[in-house]
Design a protein around this motif. Structure first.
Motif, PDB file in Angstrom:
ATOM      1  N   ARG A   8      -7.934  -9.246 -35.919  1.00 10.03           N
ATOM      2  CA  ARG A   8      -7.889 -10.356 -34.965  1.00 10.03           C
ATOM      3  C   ARG A   8      -9.198 -10.432 -34.165  1.00 10.03           C
ATOM      4  O   ARG A   8      -9.723 -11.521 -33.918  1.00 10.03           O
ATOM      5  CB  ARG A   8      -6.692 -10.195 -34.019  1.00 10.03           C
ATOM      6  N   LEU A   9      -9.721  -9.296 -33.749  1.00  2.92           N
ATOM      7  CA  LEU A   9     -10.982  -9.290 -33.015  1.00  2.92           C
ATOM      8  C   LEU A   9     -12.137  -9.765 -33.886  1.00  2.92           C
ATOM      9  O   LEU A   9     -13.030 -10.488 -33.419  1.00  2.92           O
ATOM     10  CB  LEU A   9     -11.271  -7.887 -32.475  1.00  2.92           C
ATOM     11  N   LEU A  10     -12.142  -9.343 -35.137  1.00  8.28           N
ATOM     12  CA  LEU A  10     -13.186  -9.777 -36.074  1.00  8.28           C
ATOM     13  C   LEU A  10     -13.157 -11.292 -36.242  1.00  8.28           C
ATOM     14  O   LEU A  10     -14.203 -11.963 -36.160  1.00  8.28           O
ATOM     15  CB  LEU A  10     -12.995  -9.083 -37.422  1.00  8.28           C
ATOM     16  N   CYS A  11     -11.963 -11.846 -36.482  1.00  8.64           N
ATOM     17  CA  CYS A  11     -11.842 -13.294 -36.657  1.00  8.64           C
ATOM     18  C   CYS A  11     -12.211 -14.038 -35.378  1.00  8.64           C
ATOM     19  O   CYS A  11     -12.831 -15.103 -35.427  1.00  8.64           O
ATOM     20  CB  CYS A  11     -10.419 -13.660 -37.087  1.00  8.64           C
ATOM     21  N   ASN A  12     -11.834 -13.462 -34.228  1.00  7.38           N
ATOM     22  CA  ASN A  12     -12.172 -14.087 -32.954  1.00  7.38           C
ATOM     23  C   ASN A  12     -13.684 -14.111 -32.742  1.00  7.38           C
ATOM     24  O   ASN A  12     -14.253 -15.113 -32.272  1.00  7.38           O
ATOM     25  CB  ASN A  12     -11.497 -13.328 -31.810  1.00  7.38           C
ATOM     26  N   LEU A  13     -14.349 -13.011 -33.099  1.00 10.21           N
ATOM     27  CA  LEU A  13     -15.799 -12.937 -32.961  1.00 10.21           C
ATOM     28  C   LEU A  13     -16.484 -13.995 -33.819  1.00 10.21           C
ATOM     29  O   LEU A  13     -17.384 -14.717 -33.353  1.00 10.21           O
ATOM     30  CB  LEU A  13     -16.271 -11.534 -33.344  1.00 10.21           C
ATOM     31  N   LEU A  14     -16.073 -14.108 -35.069  1.00  4.40           N
ATOM     32  CA  LEU A  14     -16.679 -15.089 -35.963  1.00  4.40           C
ATOM     33  C   LEU A  14     -16.340 -16.513 -35.532  1.00  4.40           C
ATOM     34  O   LEU A  14     -17.200 -17.406 -35.563  1.00  4.40           O
ATOM     35  CB  LEU A  14     -16.202 -14.850 -37.399  1.00  4.40           C
ATOM     36  N   GLY A  15     -15.088 -16.731 -35.111  1.00  2.00           N
ATOM     37  CA  GLY A  15     -14.674 -18.061 -34.669  1.00  2.00           C
ATOM     38  C   GLY A  15     -15.457 -18.535 -33.460  1.00  2.00           C
ATOM     39  O   GLY A  15     -15.876 -19.701 -33.383  1.00  2.00           O
ATOM     40  N   ASN A  16     -15.675 -17.633 -32.504  1.00  2.00           N
ATOM     41  CA  ASN A  16     -16.465 -17.984 -31.325  1.00  2.00           C
ATOM     42  C   ASN A  16     -17.900 -18.343 -31.698  1.00  2.00           C
ATOM     43  O   ASN A  16     -18.496 -19.270 -31.124  1.00  2.00           O
ATOM     44  CB  ASN A  16     -16.466 -16.829 -30.313  1.00  2.00           C
ATOM     45  N   ASP A  17     -18.472 -17.614 -32.661  1.00  2.00           N
ATOM     46  CA  ASP A  17     -19.842 -17.918 -33.097  1.00  2.00           C
ATOM     47  C   ASP A  17     -19.922 -19.274 -33.781  1.00  2.00           C
ATOM     48  O   ASP A  17     -20.912 -19.999 -33.648  1.00  2.00           O
ATOM     49  CB  ASP A  17     -20.352 -16.822 -34.027  1.00  2.00           C
ATOM     50  N   VAL A  18     -18.868 -19.621 -34.528  1.00  2.00           N
ATOM     51  CA  VAL A  18     -18.836 -20.945 -35.160  1.00  2.00           C
ATOM     52  C   VAL A  18     -18.784 -22.032 -34.090  1.00  2.00           C
ATOM     53  O   VAL A  18     -19.521 -23.031 -34.157  1.00  2.00           O
ATOM     54  CB  VAL A  18     -17.635 -21.068 -36.118  1.00  2.00           C
ATOM     55  N   LYS A  77     -19.890 -21.936 -31.143  1.00  2.00           N
ATOM     56  CA  LYS A  77     -21.168 -22.008 -30.430  1.00  2.00           C
ATOM     57  C   LYS A  77     -22.293 -22.537 -31.314  1.00  2.00           C
ATOM     58  O   LYS A  77     -23.425 -22.701 -30.841  1.00  2.00           O
ATOM     59  CB  LYS A  77     -21.545 -20.617 -29.919  1.00  2.00           C
ATOM     60  N   GLY A  78     -21.992 -22.763 -32.602  1.00  2.00           N
ATOM     61  CA  GLY A  78     -23.020 -23.233 -33.523  1.00  2.00           C
ATOM     62  C   GLY A  78     -23.914 -22.134 -34.053  1.00  2.00           C
ATOM     63  O   GLY A  78     -24.973 -22.417 -34.650  1.00  2.00           O
ATOM     64  N   ASP A 114     -18.076 -22.854 -42.355  1.00  2.00           N
ATOM     65  CA  ASP A 114     -17.799 -22.768 -43.790  1.00  2.00           C
ATOM     66  C   ASP A 114     -16.626 -21.807 -43.969  1.00  2.00           C
ATOM     67  O   ASP A 114     -16.806 -20.590 -44.058  1.00  2.00           O
ATOM     68  CB  ASP A 114     -19.040 -22.259 -44.525  1.00  2.00           C
ATOM     69  N   MET A 115     -15.419 -22.343 -44.001  1.00  2.00           N
ATOM     70  CA  MET A 115     -14.224 -21.507 -44.020  1.00  2.00           C
ATOM     71  C   MET A 115     -14.157 -20.632 -45.265  1.00  2.00           C
ATOM     72  O   MET A 115     -13.675 -19.500 -45.200  1.00  2.00           O
ATOM     73  CB  MET A 115     -12.978 -22.388 -43.916  1.00  2.00           C
ATOM     74  N   GLU A 116     -14.632 -21.130 -46.387  1.00  2.00           N
ATOM     75  CA  GLU A 116     -14.586 -20.327 -47.616  1.00  2.00           C
ATOM     76  C   GLU A 116     -15.466 -19.085 -47.475  1.00  2.00           C
ATOM     77  O   GLU A 116     -15.051 -17.967 -47.798  1.00  2.00           O
ATOM     78  CB  GLU A 116     -15.038 -21.163 -48.808  1.00  2.00           C
TER      79      GLU A 116
END
Length: 254
Positions: A213-223, A225-226, A231-233
């Motif tokens: 969950r933390l990993l996905c949250n980290l990547l999601g936040n970066d997305v 922020k641009g 690219d979900m795939e």
């Protein structure tokens, strides 16, 4: 001392024959004090006679033992792990009442970057540096390890030298996130082998779900922020690799 090394080798071979593929060393810090075989024999004999050892002799012996273990790990194609940075049993009154490792441990502060570099370089020069995971308990060393990794990657496998996930006092939201951010900024997050569980308690296993969950949250936040492409795939593949595939391939669990 040579008899003890032979006994350690036999113990190592027994575990290898029964499916073990990793070693794990809990150390305060790394050691790089030079030593000779004759010095180690003398130190060992003094210890067996219960004679006082100097701080230098103790560090020489610890260096030697870690080197022997590292050579055995390389010969067996194991992954070696180093958890460093804890100071244990700080409360002597409670130690006398309850014994060792009963909850009175803390983060240590050691100047160990140079010794770590020398230790890994020594093995690398001998052609005996196996796959290695480095875990620091003090988060101030995150960037030290994240930059140390690149010194000894050799192309033999993706991410041969790894920065281990936040552990013990860092096994929480801030600690895990800081570790992954340091690796992402200074290393290659996509090669990360992710979370581990070394506890004997079944209650520790949910930490893998927490980590994901933390990993996905980290990547999601970066997305958002641009900072990463939406690219979900590609992102899904990275999460799947860090959560499972990288570890499976790295440890050769197939």
């Amino acid at each position: 001392f040579s008899d003890m090394v032979d006994a350690l080798q036999k113990r190592h071979d027994f575990f290898h024959e029964n499916g073990c593929r990793l070693s794990d060393h809990g150390i305060e810090e790394f050691y790089d004090e030079p030593y000779t075989d004759s010095q180690i024999e003398t130190i060992f004999e003094k210890a067996m006679r219960k004679q006082q050892l100097s701080a230098q002799e103790i560090r020489q012996f610890k260096h030697c033992i870690l080197h022997v273990f590292a050579e055995q790990d390389y010969a067996s194609d194991w992954t070696q792990q180093y958890h460093y940075g804890a100071i244990r049993d700080n409360n002597s009154l409670m130690y006398d009442k309850l014994g060792a490792d009963t909850g009175f441990d803390s983060i240590g502060e050691f100047t160990t970057a140079t010794a770590m570099s020398h230790f890994l370089n020594e093995l690398n020069k001998e052609g005996k540096l196996t796959r290695t995971i480095l875990y620091c308990l003090n988060p101030c060393a995150n960037e030290v390890i994240a930059t140390m990794l690149g010194n000894f990657q050799d192309g033999s496998c993706p991410g041969k030298i790894q920065f281990g996930s936040g552990w013990w006092f860092n096994d929480q939201l801030d600690g895990m996130t800081r570790q992954m951010n340091a690796l992402s900024v200074l290393g290659l997050l996509s090669r990360f082998v992710g979370m581990l569980t070394d506890s004997r308690s079944f209650l520790s296993y949910p930490r893998h779900e927490y980590f994901r969950r933390l990993l996905c949250n980290l990547l999601g936040n970066d997305v958002e922020k641009g900072l990463l492409p939406n690219d979900m795939e590609s992102l899904s593949r990275m999460v799947e690799d860090i959560s499972y595939n990288n570890a499976r391939n790295y440890f050769k669990f197939y």
